[in-house]
Structures are given as C-alpha cells and as structure tokens.
Design a protein around this motif. Sequence first.
Motif, short mmCIF file in Angstrom:
data_model
loop_
_atom_site.label_atom_id
_atom_site.label_comp_id
_atom_site.label_asym_id
_atom_site.label_seq_id
_atom_site.Cartn_x
_atom_site.Cartn_y
_atom_site.Cartn_z
N GLU A 261 32.42 24.34 0.11
CA GLU A 261 31.92 25.68 0.41
C GLU A 261 30.90 26.05 -0.66
O GLU A 261 31.19 25.94 -1.87
CB GLU A 261 33.09 26.68 0.40
CG GLU A 261 32.70 28.02 0.99
CD GLU A 261 33.91 28.96 1.10
OE1 GLU A 261 33.67 30.16 1.20
OE2 GLU A 261 35.06 28.49 1.07
N LEU A 262 29.73 26.47 -0.20
CA LEU A 262 28.66 26.81 -1.15
C LEU A 262 29.10 27.91 -2.10
O LEU A 262 29.65 28.93 -1.69
CB LEU A 262 27.40 27.24 -0.40
CG LEU A 262 26.60 26.13 0.30
CD1 LEU A 262 25.40 26.69 1.02
CD2 LEU A 262 26.18 25.06 -0.69
N SER B 8 25.53 21.61 0.53
CA SER B 8 24.99 22.44 1.62
C SER B 8 24.94 21.69 2.95
O SER B 8 25.15 22.26 4.00
CB SER B 8 23.61 22.97 1.25
OG SER B 8 22.74 21.90 1.01
N ASP B 9 24.65 20.39 2.91
CA ASP B 9 24.55 19.61 4.15
C ASP B 9 25.28 18.29 3.92
O ASP B 9 24.72 17.35 3.35
CB ASP B 9 23.07 19.38 4.49
CG ASP B 9 22.90 18.69 5.84
OD1 ASP B 9 23.83 18.00 6.29
OD2 ASP B 9 21.83 18.85 6.44
#
Lengths: 108, 142
Positions: free
Chosen positions: B127-128, B84-85
């Motif tokens: 990509e989540l 995510s980050d």
Amino acid sequence: MNANVICGADSLDKDVYSACGSDMMSDVLAFVKDQAVLLTGLVNSQVIRTAQMMDMQCIVFVRNKIPAEDMITLAKNSGLVLLATPLRMYEACGILYSKGLTGSKCNE
Amino acid sequence: MSETIQFHYDVDGENFTSAGEASVQIKQKLRQLGFTPDIIRRVSIAMYEGEINMVIHAGGGVADVFVDPESIKIILEDHGPGISDISLAMQEGFSTATDTVRSLGFGAGMGLPNMKRYTDSMEIDSELGKGTKITMVVNVPI
C-alpha cells in the motif's frame, strides 16, 4: 591471471568447473548453475554475501580492486578464496575460459 | 523436527554493509536442520534479495521465517513507500533504484523476479505510503 592470493591460500588445490563474471549481484543471483568462481570489479561486503548465498568457492577481483579488511574477514569465515588480478574483466574471463573453465549461464 | 520453528530478524535499514546477515543466519540454521543444498540455496537467495530490497527501498523492516518439514515460509514486512505498480515491478530489468544503489551492485531490476524464480509461491501486499508485505513459500519435496 597474474593474481595475488588475498586469503584462502590453503584451498587453491580445489577443483572448480564453472564461473560467472558480473558487477551486478542480482544478475549473479539470477542464474544458479553451481558457479564456483565469481569474477567482479565490485568491492563491497555484498559481493562476499552473494558468493556465500551461491555456495561459491572463489572470488576474483579484477582491475586491481582490493577488498577491505572486513570483507576479507567475512570471506575467511566462509572459507572463500579471494584473488586480485590487474587484468580487466574481459581478459580475466577470457584466460579462465581458454584454460577450460567454460562457465555456465553467465552475464558480464 | 515435527513442529514449526520460527525465526525473527530485524533488518537494519541504515546499514548496507550488514544487509544479508539474516539470510546468512537462516542458511546456517537450515543446514543444521538437514535440508538439502538446493532448498537451502533457494530460500536464502530469495530472502537475501528481499532483505536487500528492504534496505535500499524501505529503510529496513522485519523478516520472519517459519520452518517445518514440508515447507519454509518467509514473510518480509516493511513500512516503506510501497510499490505503485506491482506487475511493472515484477518485470525483469525494471528498477527504481538510485545510481548509488546500482554502484553497489544492486538495482538491476532482478530482485523481485529472482524472489519469484526461487520460491514456489510469492504474494505481494503493498500500500502506497504504508509499506509492503511479501510472503514467499518454498515447498520441501518429501
């Protein structure tokens, strides 16, 4: 260290000049300084793999930890010496350090 | 060796014990091909950390290694949850690993930083909900 030789008895006369003590394998992998000896209380096959990746020669299991057969086989295939000592990490590292194995960048 | 040699490995996400087998094999191949110990160690450690990440975070994946005399490229691809980050994940000590993973000796938040440390370039494409692709290159000094 009052250690037992688990495997690699024929390599005990090799010279080593540095060591590292840690239970976190990524910390071991973070500091490549030709450490030849790994002291650890962790017992799983990734300890052997980490030593392989780092071209180490010897693993000392502290606190009387005994590796499983598949780990011993993996170590034999890599030519690694495995030792087991009843000492705790701090004491085992201290003995080796005081005997001249002063290590390098090292985390415990 | 004048042409690029490619090696492909499937990384089993269900088996922590076998994690790292691909990296061990790459290490042997590079040794046979005559690369220096420093290059071999950097490639194998970076790939090993990546393999472990794929097993503990993504349920496995695939690893492709492209070897030529000037550089060694490692591409690791999984269909896990994604990152995510990425800048946070790159910080030493940051980890989302479970206590179980930590008890196995990983999850110290050093995996991605170590991969960057030992390679000359590293790109993360994530990509989540879709997965993560990491491309690392180690240049071979001539």
